[in-house]
Design an enzyme around this catalytic site. Structure first.
Site, PDB file in Angstrom:
ATOM      1  N   PRO A 118     -24.419  60.798  -2.420  1.00 19.53           N
ATOM      2  CA  PRO A 118     -23.752  61.870  -1.672  1.00 19.53           C
ATOM      3  C   PRO A 118     -24.329  62.086  -0.272  1.00 19.53           C
ATOM      4  CG  PRO A 118     -25.171  62.804  -3.361  1.00 19.53           C
ATOM      5  CD  PRO A 118     -25.112  61.330  -3.624  1.00 19.53           C
ATOM      6  N   GLY A 172     -29.314  58.320   2.224  1.00 16.02           N
ATOM      7  CA  GLY A 172     -30.380  58.734   3.142  1.00 16.02           C
ATOM      8  C   GLY A 172     -29.929  59.000   4.555  1.00 16.02           C
ATOM      9  N   TYR A 214     -32.599  51.111 -13.948  1.00 17.05           N
ATOM     10  CA  TYR A 214     -33.561  51.628 -12.983  1.00 17.05           C
ATOM     11  C   TYR A 214     -34.972  51.340 -13.510  1.00 17.05           C
ATOM     12  CZ  TYR A 214     -29.549  54.443 -11.344  1.00 17.05           C
ATOM     13  OH  TYR A 214     -28.321  54.866 -10.886  1.00 17.05           O
ATOM     14  N   GLY A 217     -30.495  63.009   7.810  1.00 21.45           N
ATOM     15  CA  GLY A 217     -30.673  63.402   9.204  1.00 21.45           C
ATOM     16  C   GLY A 217     -31.998  63.026   9.819  1.00 21.45           C
ATOM     17  N   LYS A 218     -32.792  62.211   9.120  1.00 25.33           N
ATOM     18  CA  LYS A 218     -34.134  61.868   9.616  1.00 25.33           C
ATOM     19  C   LYS A 218     -34.213  60.476  10.233  1.00 25.33           C
ATOM     20  CE  LYS A 218     -35.937  65.694   7.853  1.00 25.33           C
ATOM     21  NZ  LYS A 218     -36.390  66.793   8.723  1.00 25.33           N
ATOM     22  N   LEU A 238     -27.452  60.717   5.710  1.00 23.08           N
ATOM     23  CA  LEU A 238     -27.099  62.123   5.903  1.00 23.08           C
ATOM     24  C   LEU A 238     -28.278  63.061   5.635  1.00 23.08           C
ATOM     25  CD1 LEU A 238     -23.498  62.053   4.396  1.00 23.08           C
ATOM     26  CD2 LEU A 238     -24.126  62.371   6.812  1.00 23.08           C
TER      27      LEU A 238
END
Length: 311
Positions: free
Chosen positions: A205, A209, A58, A213-214, A211
């Protein structure tokens, strides 16, 4: 915050962790803000999250450096997980490298960047295929006996690779994709882990992104965003998933939950899942994710979710 313990260890972690690929992960996302990244790490700690997940890939070490700067005064209160096995070559390209000598050097380099003399959980990030896993895990076992790492993990592995890595029963943790929109881990990986006392840690999880909801149907990822190549984000599949998301939002609303918290709580109710490591680019995301700890879901609610996911 509720806590759990990695299998075959005494390492206790918060069941909500923090996945830090956006903290200094300039190679993962466009427009990464390092100050904001450090603030998200501090927020995680302030919210009682003790489990931080990073990797030397990363930002090619930058994530570890930033985390090290934040945690230097509270390191012993935290569980640090990092990963190795992706080598950056002089020409800027990368290769998977599980050679024991390379892994030893990678562990030493990660400790230096994280400003620590031990790593709680060290993963093989990817499998290179040219080195027998018995040799790679054997080196990690030696590093464990030396006190440089406390537990051994593997990530992004097939069931056969997991079995090879666990031939001597030294494997403590498997990290693999698993979320409401990708349940393939339930077929073989999760059952094997439960049978052999291996903790399972889902990554992504929140479906990276979706889930959250945006997202809307016209959402376009930046060119520098690693998610562009994922099947989840290809137009036809993305549209189908957004339709599911709307139905899941309705269930979350009935339970007076946000969709992300419903998704995280659902995972923590799955047999074999010990902790989750949602990411986040903003402080408020970390705060909201922490609220998912300990949320009860009734059998009726779990069944409603099941019906949506199996449509």
């Amino acid at each position: 915050m509720k806590f759990t313990t990695f299998k075959k260890t005494s390492i206790e972690v918060s069941e909500i962790g923090f996945g830090t690929n956006a903290v200094g992960g300039h190679n993962n996302f466009a427009n990464v803000n390092e100050l904001t990244g450090k603030q998200t790490v501090q927020e995680a700690i302030d919210q009682g999250i003790t489990f931080l997940d990073t990797a030397d890939a990363y930002g090619f070490g930058r994530s570890e450096q930033l985390i090290g700067e934040v945690i230097r005064d509270c390191r012993n209160n935290l569980v640090l997980a990092t990963k190795g096995g992706i080598e950056k070559l002089d020409n800027g390209s990368i290769r998977f490298n599980n050679d024991p000598r390379y892994l030893r050097s990678a562990v030493e380099a990660s400790m230096k960047r994280l400003q620590t003399d031990y790593i709680d959980l060290y993963y093989l990030h990817f499998i290179d295929g040219s080195i027998p896993l018995s040799e790679s895990v054997g080196e990690l076992t030696r590093l464990k006996s030396e006190g440089k790492i406390r537990a051994i993990g593997i990530s992004n592995a097939t069931i056969e690779q997991v079995k090879q890595a666990n031939e001597t029963n030294e494997l403590n943790v498997l990290q693999s994709p698993y979320h409401m929109l990708d349940r393939s881990a339930e077929q073989e990986l999760l059952p094997y882990c439960m049978e052999h006392d291996i903790s399972f840690i889902p990554y992504g999880p929140l479906a990276f992104g979706i889930l959250g909801g945006k997202y809307q149907s016209d959402m376009i990822l930046d060119d520098g965003d690693w998610r562009k190549d994922l099947a989840l984000f290809q137009p036809d599949m993305f549209t189908r998933h957004l339709a599911r998301v709307e139905k899941l939002k309705a269930i979350a609303s009935e339970e007076q939950l946000t969709l992300p918290n419903l998704a995280l709580a659902w995972l923590l109710h799955q047999p074999g899942v010990d902790a989750v490591i949602p990411g986040g680019k903003r402080v408020e995301q970390i705060r909201n994710n922490a609220e998912a700890s300990g949320i009860p879901l009734s059998a009726s609610t779990m069944n409603q979710i099941k019906l949506v996911l199996e449509e």
